[in-house]
Scaffold this active site. Structure first.
Site: not given
Length: 500
Positions: A196, A249, A252, A254, A272, A306, A403
């Site tokens: 996806k 991503g 949250e 993850g 990741e 990231c 972040e």
């Protein structure tokens, strides 16, 4: 497709480009066919440089994921065409895909620039990196193997086998590269895939699906379901016939994926996630060189990375000089149309992300950081933000801990090596770090003590196909790229035989 064609994209709407050149599809890709979603739904994808609709794409959900998983499961059957291929036949397929990516390089870069907003030169670099990554893993198809283990009158050995159907969920900041990082090792070992892409940037994934079919990958090996996280993404994470899920991503999401994997079939998880990476500049560094490295560490890809070097620590002896140089570089960074060859920074991905970044900038001002430049939206068309520099930042400020994922460089002052190691580690993330110094002893002491999955000395973002990538702490679980990137796609089977 030659470069004249992509240059047309500067002046025409992509929907016209689609009709004229038929360069990609907007349906789901299941079992080597492009099909509508079972619900018939579609969702829009927008050009972040203009805010305008590019095209509508099929909106997949659980019903479509079920079909894709069934196709992938059949393709993984022990008697399937895919499973009967020799390792070198898999190599040939991956290399054929590489040649098609090279042929459509301009198409892929143009789609990425339209859908993501990154400058065309950066999108083209991503295509080159994708080709190199596929080529690297094409060489691994016959090089993963087990061991022979001495055990008296037992002959024991281990076998390495693909885990089966894997679910892959990728982000919007590097759509093509993140697809590549996940497809390449999975295909090398013989897994089958249900992917996806991010709903903001589905176009390159769909074009890659078409190239995979053209390359000759058997039906069901690669499936692409476009849609939203709470529906299509959740269906992948929860599916009992998916043996591994890999996600890049936010922390949250993850956590949600890890919980879904645990509640379903305890599938393997590779994550990741976010980062708040330090770049440490010691007093012996060349200020001009250091400022340039730190500038690109943060502002590359509009700060939407990231592993962005979002905490710039500078020794007190050169701090003022560094801040002045960093501010000058930020002021000189050209922001605008990503198809303009002189532009270095395009828009943020969407209005929500733009407003989030602007909120962090406001927080920095309110908490007492000194705004050296930038800090505002540019114009009212598209989602552009001025390159922004804060100095006099302290470690407890919101912009120091969270972040930001935007073009905001925070510059801190430090005094000693021991101090900066502790401060560099004083966040919840541990994805990457950089150190700039001519003193190898300082560099290596920092490297040995910083909590980060990748550490770069006198450079930044030196991410290569052969080097493992991943993080400590909240930055994730597992590694991608390199030999390590194969491990999570493989099962280890022990075989023991007694002899007399």
């Amino acid at each position: 497709m030659n470069r004249f064609v992509w240059k047309l994209l500067k002046n025409i709407d992509l929907r016209l480009y689609v009709r004229r050149y038929n360069c990609f599809n907007v349906q789901l890709f299941i079992n080597n066919e492009f099909v509508d979603a079972k619900s018939g739904k579609k969702f829009p994808t927008y050009n972040p440089a203009t805010g305008k609709l590019i095209v509508e794409v099929a909106e997949g959900d659980k019903a479509d994921v079920d079909l894709a998983v069934a196709a992938a499961k059949q393709a993984f059957h022990r008697n399937s065409e895919w499973r009967k291929l020799s390792p070198l036949q898999r190599t040939d397929l991956i290399l054929k895909l590489c040649s098609l990516i090279e042929r459509d390089r301009d198409v892929l870069a143009s789609l990425e620039t339209q859908d993501n907003g990154k400058p065309y030169a950066e999108a083209d670099f991503d295509v080159e990196a994708a080709i190199m990554t596929f080529k690297y893993y094409a060489g691994w198809t016959d090089k993963f193997f087990g061991d022979t283990i001495p055990a008296g009158d037992i002959i024991a050995q281990t076998l390495k086998e693909p885990v089966g159907v894997v679910g892959q969920i990728i982000p919007w900041n590097y759509p093509l590269l993140m697809l590549t990082w996940k497809w390449a090792p999975a295909l090398a070992v013989g897994c089958t895939i249900v992917m996806k892409p991010a709903e903001q940037t589905p176009l390159t994934a769909l074009h890659m699906a078409a190239l995979a079919k053209e390359a000759g990958f058997p039906a069901g090996v690669i499936n692409v379901i476009t849609g939203y996280g709470p529906t299509a993404g959740a269906a992948i994470s929860e599916h009992h016939d998916i043996q591994k899920v890999v996600f890049t991503g936010s922390v949250e999401i993850g956590r949600i994926i890890m919980e879904a994997a645990a509640h379903s079939n305890l599938k393997r998880v590779t994550l990741e996630l976010g980062g708040k990476s330090p770049v440490v500049v010691f007093e012996d560094a060349d200020v001009d060189v250091a400022a340039g490295i730190a500038h690109e560490a943060l502002f590359s890809n509009h700060g939407q990375s990231c592993c962005a070097g979002s905490r710039t620590y500078v020794h007190e002896k050169i701090y003022d000089q560094f801040v002045a140089k960093a501010t000058a570089l930020a002021k000189a960074r050209k922001v605008g149309n990503p198809f303009d060859e002189t532009v270095k920074q395009g828009p943020q991905i969407d209005e929500e992300m733009m407003n989030k970044v602007l909120g962090y900038i406001e927080s920095g001002k309110q908490q007492g950081a000194k705004l050296q430049c930038g800090g505002k939206r540019i114009g009212n068309v598209g989602y552009f933000i001025e390159p922004t520099i804060f100095s006099d930042v302290n470690d407890k400020m919101k912009i120091a801990q969270e972040e930001i994922f935007g073009p905001v460089q925070s510059i801190f002052k430090f005094s000693s090596l021991e101090e900066i190691i502790d401060r560099a580690n004083d966040v919840e993330y541990g994805l990457a770090a950089g150190v700039i110094t001519n003193d190898i002893n300082k560099a290596m002491k920092f490297v040995r003590n910083v909590n980060a999955g990748s550490v770069w000395i006198n450079c930044y973002d030196a991410v290569l196909p052969q080097t493992p990538f991943g993080g400590y702490k909240l930055s994730g679980i597992g590694r991608e790229l390199g030999k390590d990137g194969l491990d999570s796609y493989l099962e280890t089977k022990t075989v023991a035989m007694k002899y007399v």
